[in-house]
Design a protein around this motif. Structure first.
Motif, mmCIF file in Angstrom:
data_model
loop_
_atom_site.group_PDB
_atom_site.id
_atom_site.type_symbol
_atom_site.label_atom_id
_atom_site.label_comp_id
_atom_site.label_asym_id
_atom_site.label_seq_id
_atom_site.Cartn_x
_atom_site.Cartn_y
_atom_site.Cartn_z
ATOM 1 N N GLU A 1 -131.796 92.166 9.507
ATOM 2 C CA GLU A 1 -130.375 92.454 9.393
ATOM 3 C C GLU A 1 -129.783 92.571 10.791
ATOM 4 O O GLU A 1 -130.398 93.133 11.703
ATOM 5 C CB GLU A 1 -130.154 93.749 8.608
ATOM 6 C CG GLU A 1 -130.606 93.655 7.163
ATOM 7 C CD GLU A 1 -130.344 94.941 6.392
ATOM 8 O OE1 GLU A 1 -129.913 95.933 7.036
ATOM 9 O OE2 GLU A 1 -130.585 94.965 5.174
ATOM 10 N N GLU A 2 -128.566 92.062 10.974
ATOM 11 C CA GLU A 2 -127.937 92.014 12.293
ATOM 12 C C GLU A 2 -127.739 93.396 12.879
ATOM 13 O O GLU A 2 -127.278 94.319 12.209
ATOM 14 C CB GLU A 2 -126.589 91.295 12.203
ATOM 15 C CG GLU A 2 -125.892 91.174 13.549
ATOM 16 C CD GLU A 2 -124.541 90.488 13.467
ATOM 17 O OE1 GLU A 2 -123.939 90.260 14.536
ATOM 18 O OE2 GLU A 2 -124.095 90.186 12.340
ATOM 19 N N ASP A 3 -128.120 93.528 14.136
ATOM 20 C CA ASP A 3 -127.816 94.721 14.917
ATOM 21 C C ASP A 3 -126.629 94.447 15.839
ATOM 22 O O ASP A 3 -125.630 95.148 15.819
ATOM 23 C CB ASP A 3 -129.049 95.135 15.715
ATOM 24 C CG ASP A 3 -128.917 96.518 16.354
ATOM 25 O OD1 ASP A 3 -127.870 97.162 16.140
ATOM 26 O OD2 ASP A 3 -129.852 96.954 17.057
ATOM 27 N N PHE A 4 -126.721 93.339 16.605
ATOM 28 C CA PHE A 4 -125.618 92.895 17.453
ATOM 29 C C PHE A 4 -125.879 91.452 17.838
ATOM 30 O O PHE A 4 -126.955 90.900 17.569
ATOM 31 C CB PHE A 4 -125.463 93.785 18.700
ATOM 32 C CG PHE A 4 -126.730 93.946 19.498
ATOM 33 C CD1 PHE A 4 -127.106 93.029 20.467
ATOM 34 C CD2 PHE A 4 -127.557 95.043 19.277
ATOM 35 C CE1 PHE A 4 -128.269 93.179 21.194
ATOM 36 C CE2 PHE A 4 -128.730 95.206 20.004
ATOM 37 C CZ PHE A 4 -129.090 94.273 20.961
ATOM 38 N N THR A 5 -124.910 90.811 18.482
ATOM 39 C CA THR A 5 -125.028 89.411 18.885
ATOM 40 C C THR A 5 -124.672 89.284 20.360
ATOM 41 O O THR A 5 -123.688 89.871 20.820
ATOM 42 C CB THR A 5 -124.112 88.509 18.041
ATOM 43 O OG1 THR A 5 -124.515 88.584 16.679
ATOM 44 C CG2 THR A 5 -124.208 87.058 18.487
ATOM 45 N N VAL A 6 -125.475 88.506 21.101
ATOM 46 C CA VAL A 6 -125.258 88.291 22.528
ATOM 47 C C VAL A 6 -125.279 86.793 22.813
ATOM 48 O O VAL A 6 -125.552 85.976 21.928
ATOM 49 C CB VAL A 6 -126.345 89.013 23.366
ATOM 50 C CG1 VAL A 6 -126.262 90.519 23.171
ATOM 51 C CG2 VAL A 6 -127.742 88.505 22.988
ATOM 52 N N GLY A 7 -125.023 86.415 24.048
ATOM 53 C CA GLY A 7 -125.066 85.011 24.432
ATOM 54 C C GLY A 7 -126.496 84.504 24.520
ATOM 55 O O GLY A 7 -127.423 85.251 24.844
ATOM 56 N N ARG A 8 -126.683 83.222 24.249
ATOM 57 C CA ARG A 8 -128.028 82.629 24.298
ATOM 58 C C ARG A 8 -128.202 81.704 25.498
ATOM 59 O O ARG A 8 -129.202 81.733 26.181
ATOM 60 C CB ARG A 8 -128.293 81.848 23.010
ATOM 61 C CG ARG A 8 -129.665 81.180 22.954
ATOM 62 C CD ARG A 8 -130.770 82.229 22.922
ATOM 63 N NE ARG A 8 -132.092 81.630 22.804
ATOM 64 C CZ ARG A 8 -132.864 81.284 23.835
ATOM 65 N NH1 ARG A 8 -132.415 81.447 25.074
ATOM 66 N NH2 ARG A 8 -134.055 80.768 23.645
ATOM 67 N N TYR A 9 -127.246 80.823 25.730
ATOM 68 C CA TYR A 9 -127.229 79.928 26.892
ATOM 69 C C TYR A 9 -125.820 79.963 27.478
ATOM 70 O O TYR A 9 -124.852 80.287 26.777
ATOM 71 C CB TYR A 9 -127.569 78.485 26.502
ATOM 72 C CG TYR A 9 -128.946 78.280 25.925
ATOM 73 C CD1 TYR A 9 -130.070 78.335 26.733
ATOM 74 C CD2 TYR A 9 -129.126 78.010 24.573
ATOM 75 C CE1 TYR A 9 -131.350 78.137 26.203
ATOM 76 C CE2 TYR A 9 -130.391 77.800 24.037
ATOM 77 C CZ TYR A 9 -131.495 77.877 24.854
ATOM 78 O OH TYR A 9 -132.741 77.683 24.336
#
Length: 730
Positions: A399-407
């Motif tokens: 389940e999602e905790d948070f989202t960050v950049g990948r590239y």
């Protein structure tokens, strides 16, 4: 599969042109004498006769494709089995390593490229077979289409509407190995088409639902948690096209497509509490995630043709393509468990293209010239899941905790000018040559690396410096030349030299830096500077010599090639890009022979032998087995009358190894395919892997080399699978 038409009259009728990457489905000068079905891929981006192409051409016609598709084969498997120079296909979502002549392939739908600078290896997860009319293939490097075509070109031609009464097609099929109630695949498609002399159109919807796959021992095949899988997957392909004949000289064609292929199930790979059984995983129900594997595409393609614009035939193509590719949740374990995480990326690419071409005939000469404009935008993020929950559940609940950049996000703009000339020097000899000049500019956004972003989100750091973005550009010049000599009315020799190029992946190259943690803040110590580090276009060169023949009862094509490149890029320890000597070569022979034994019987064989090498301290060593292509062979025998067709087909991939001791084991599969015309409709039947051969896929063997954990990446080939299909046109 047909290389070129079987008679001399047909040889000089067929148009070889779909304007790969320039214009799809152009009309020839006399539309009443030709049909679009006779147009195939060509190396000079303008309509031509197949006898004018100095290169290896393979055409997979509609009848041959339907025989394969309706027996349960998917797109990349069909291509791997029927195109000699193309590697046999993986069985998951990825087509990583499915190269042609040992190099990368440019894949297109009606001339719109599915490749991008961020290589995701999902070009064949793009269209349902229900919407494919034929596929046209050019083997080998080509200077005409720019980046990504160092090994060859595959152009997928879609079904279009035709003038006449409204037509409907309904298709349904089911596949199973009967190992379990979950061992099943269902496909269905519906289309409507028709029109008049001025307007023709087609609208189609196709869907496929996969459940579990099983190997030859009846065991469930391990799902792929790296490049993602097609087990428990649902795809939907909606496609529409319309063609307008504006007047006697002008035509306009519009194609639109929406394609979505995504995971749709509750089966997952259980890795044990805190990954305790990652070396001995098992498949379980109860899998839940907030980001499932998916390929979501849309495509719009507009083509305009004017057959007499100041004495030229003019083609103009405007297209846009969008692609969102998400991946399976994957555990990233660091030495510090507080920094470890389970994450899944989503990578978003948008491309816009404007391509113009003018063709002028002047006596024995033909000139084709034009300009291509393209823009690509890329961005990506990484969804980070609740790590405690994910690890305790054995990666079954994410389940999602948070989202960050990948590239780092980036934009690539390209401007290309090209000129291609052809000269009928004598009645038997035809020469051509061309040049392509491309200028590309790259803009890269500021970026904080994923690990630093995660640490900030988790409170392990108060902040982080961004790695500065920047701009740079590069230029690349590609040339080609070829000659064709007619030995007889039905046999030809050709030779050619051509160049292609690739550019390293900006997403993986840039956004690199070294940090120190000072009082809870990540300070950037050094970074790869975009402005002063250009990613160059890396050229590939190829020479080819070939022969083809089309006689009354047999047809053959043989080509020998030598492909080489001598430069590559490296990111140094001091975070600089160096262009270094890195000599690689691929050389081999591909051949095909088909013989018509009688009116009902036909047999044939094809093969591809090659060797891939890299130069190391003055010696040529075998290429790393993780990337090298496998030699292959195929043989078939088929029987056909007015209502029934039966085909027995065998494919074999040969073993390879490298000088480091890595090995890839080859395998053999045999397929039985049949169809029968009924009073209403057509029944198709197929048995894939007829002998129930037990083998480990090539991607499964490579994944074990890349990632370790043999059992986790034990992607077995599917066992014996039965397919029944029904198609009706009305």
């Amino acid at each position: 599969m047909t290389m070129i038409p079987r008679t001399r009259s047909a040889l000089y009728r067929a148009g070889l042109g779909t304007l790969i990457a320039s214009c799809a489905t152009p009309l020839l000068a006399d539309a009443s004498s030709y049909s679009l079905d006779e147009l195939v891929v060509v190396g000079n981006r303008a309509p031509a006769q197949i006898s004018q192409v100095p290169g290896t051409v393979w055409v997979l016609e509609q009848e041959a494709l339907e025989t394969q598709f309706k027996s349960g084969q998917d797109l990349k498997s069909v291509l791997g089995k029927l195109v000699p120079g193309l590697d046999l296909a993986p069985q998951g979502r990825t087509n990583f390593g499915q190269n042609m002549r040992g190099r990368s392939v440019l894949v297109m739908i009606d001339g719109v490229s599915l490749n991008s600078s961020r290589g995701l290896s999902r070009q064949f997860d793009s269209i349902d077979p229900f919407n494919i009319e034929r596929i046209e293939v050019l083997s080998g490097a080509t200077a005409i289409y720019g980046g990504g075509s160092t090994g060859g070109i595959i152009n997928i031609i879609t079904h279009k509407g035709e003038a006449g009464d409204t037509r409907y097609r309904t298709e349904a099929s089911a596949s199973s190995g009967f190992n379990d109630s979950e061992d099943r695949v269902f496909r269905a498609g519906q289309s409507i088409s028709g029109g008049n002399d001025r307007v023709q159109g087609r609208l189609a919807v196709a869907t496929q639902r996969n459940s579990a796959f099983y190997d030859a021992d009846g065991d469930a095949i391990m799902p792929d948690i790296t490049q993602t899988d097609l087990q428990y997957n649902r795809s939907l392909d909606v496609m529409g096209s319309v063609r307008l004949q504006l007047d006697d000289l002008q035509s306009l064609e519009l194609l639109g497509q929406a394609y979505d292929s995504r995971f749709n199930g509750n089966q997952g790979v259980y890795l044990g509490p805190n990954l305790s059984t990652i070396a001995d995983p098992e498949i379980r129900t109860g899998y839940k995630t907030d980001r499932a594997p998916e390929t979501d595409r849309h495509l719009v393609n507009l083509n305009y043709q004017h057959r007499d614009l100041f004495g030229h035939t003019a083609y103009l193509q405007l297209s846009t393509r969008g692609e969102k590719a998400s991946f399976h949740p994957y555990p990233y374990i660091r030495q510090n468990m507080a920094q470890s995480y389970v994450g899944a990326s989503l990578q978003d690419t948008t491309q816009h293209n404007l391509k113009g071409l003018l063709v002028k005939h002047w006596g024995d000469w033909q000139f084709s010239y034009g300009v291509d404009l393209d823009r690509e935008d890329f961005k990506a993020n990484q969804m980070i899941f609740d790590t405690t929950q994910a690890l305790q559940s054995g990666a079954m609940v994410t389940e999602e905790d948070f989202t960050v950049g990948r590239y780092p996000g980036y934009r690539v703009d390209g401007v290309t000018a090209f000129l291609q000339t052809e000269w009928q020097a004598t009645e038997r000899l035809r020469l051509n040559a061309g040049i392509r000049q491309r200028h590309s500019s790259l803009e890269v956004d500021d970026f904080v690396p994923t690990q630093q972003q995660i640490d900030v989100q988790r409170g392990l750091a108060t902040g982080a410096d961004a790695i500065p973005g920047g701009e740079n550009s590069y230029d690349v010049t590609l040339v080609n030349a070829g000659a064709i000599y007619n030995l007889t009315a039905s046999q030809q020799l050709w030779t050619s030299f051509s160049q292609g190029f690739e550019i390293p992946d900006p997403g993986k190259v840039f956004g690199r830096g070294s940090y120190s943690l000072d009082n809870g803040y990540y300070t950037l110590n050094d970074a790869l500077d975009v402005d002063s580090n250009t990613l160059p276009g890396l050229k590939t060169h190829q020479v080819e010599l070939g022969w083809r023949a089309y006689e009354a009862s047999w047809e053959a094509q043989v080509a020998a090639y030598y492909t080489w490149s001598d430069k590559d890029t490296r990111v140094t320890d001091t975070l600089q890009i160096d262009v270094v000597d890195a000599k690689t070569r691929d050389y081999g022979l591909e051949a095909s022979l088909a013989y018509r034994i009688s009116d009902q019987w036909r047999a044939g064989a094809q093969g591809h032998v090659l060797r891939s090498e890299v130069k190391n301290e003055g010696d040529w060593d075998k290429k790393d087995a993780r990337y090298a292509s496998l030699p292959s062979a195929m043989a078939f025998v088929e029987w056909q009358d007015a209502r029934t067709q039966v085909r027995l087909q065998g494919n074999h991939a040969f073993d390879i190894d490298d000088d480091a001791g890595n090995e890839i084991d080859g395998f053999t599969t045999v397929d039985l395919q049949a169809s029968r015309e009924l009073p209403v409709g057509r029944l198709g039947m197929g048995i894939s892997n007829l002998l129930n051969n037990d083998y480990l896929t090539v991607w499964g063997q490579r994944a074990q080399m890349f990632y370790g954990y043999d059992k986790l990446f034990e992607f077995q080939g599917r066992g014996r699978t039965y397919t029944l299909s029904y198609t009706v046109d009305y």
